[in-house]
Design a protein around this motif. Structure first.
Motif, PDB file in Angstrom:
ATOM      1  N   UNK A  62      45.854  35.586  -4.375  1.00  0.00           N
ATOM      2  CA  UNK A  62      46.047  35.003  -5.693  1.00  0.00           C
ATOM      3  C   UNK A  62      47.164  35.687  -6.452  1.00  0.00           C
ATOM      4  N   UNK A  63      47.687  35.028  -7.478  1.00  0.00           N
ATOM      5  CA  UNK A  63      48.809  35.620  -8.228  1.00  0.00           C
ATOM      6  C   UNK A  63      48.422  36.882  -8.993  1.00  0.00           C
ATOM      7  N   UNK A  64      47.145  37.073  -9.292  1.00  0.00           N
ATOM      8  CA  UNK A  64      46.732  38.246 -10.063  1.00  0.00           C
ATOM      9  C   UNK A  64      46.405  39.444  -9.183  1.00  0.00           C
ATOM     10  N   UNK A  65      46.270  39.234  -7.884  1.00  0.00           N
ATOM     11  CA  UNK A  65      45.925  40.338  -6.996  1.00  0.00           C
ATOM     12  C   UNK A  65      47.185  40.866  -6.313  1.00  0.00           C
ATOM     13  N   UNK A  66      47.231  42.152  -6.033  1.00  0.00           N
ATOM     14  CA  UNK A  66      48.414  42.710  -5.360  1.00  0.00           C
ATOM     15  C   UNK A  66      48.476  42.281  -3.902  1.00  0.00           C
TER      16      UNK A  66
END
Length: 61
Positions: free
Chosen positions: A19-23
């Motif tokens: 996801x875009x929020x996870x590294x």
């Protein structure tokens, strides 16, 4: 003041497996200086030092 050249506002989308929020997920490094022995680290440091001195000596020629 308006400008006359056109703009292209096309956006590029890349597919990610997370996801875009996870590294980004960690990747296994083929080698790590942290896993080297002390002798290996010293040898690597000596090799880098010799290479840099070679560059300096060639540049001074």
């Amino acid at each position: 003041m308006p400008h006359a050249h056109p703009h292209d506002h096309a956006h590029h989308h890349h597919s990610h497996a997370h996801g875009p929020a996870t590294p980004h997920p960690p990747q296994a490094a083929p080698w790590s200086i942290l896993r080297m022995t002390v002798a290996g680290r010293l040898a690597a440091a000596l090799a880098v030092s010799v290479a840099l001195w070679a560059v300096v000596l060639v540049a001074m020629r």
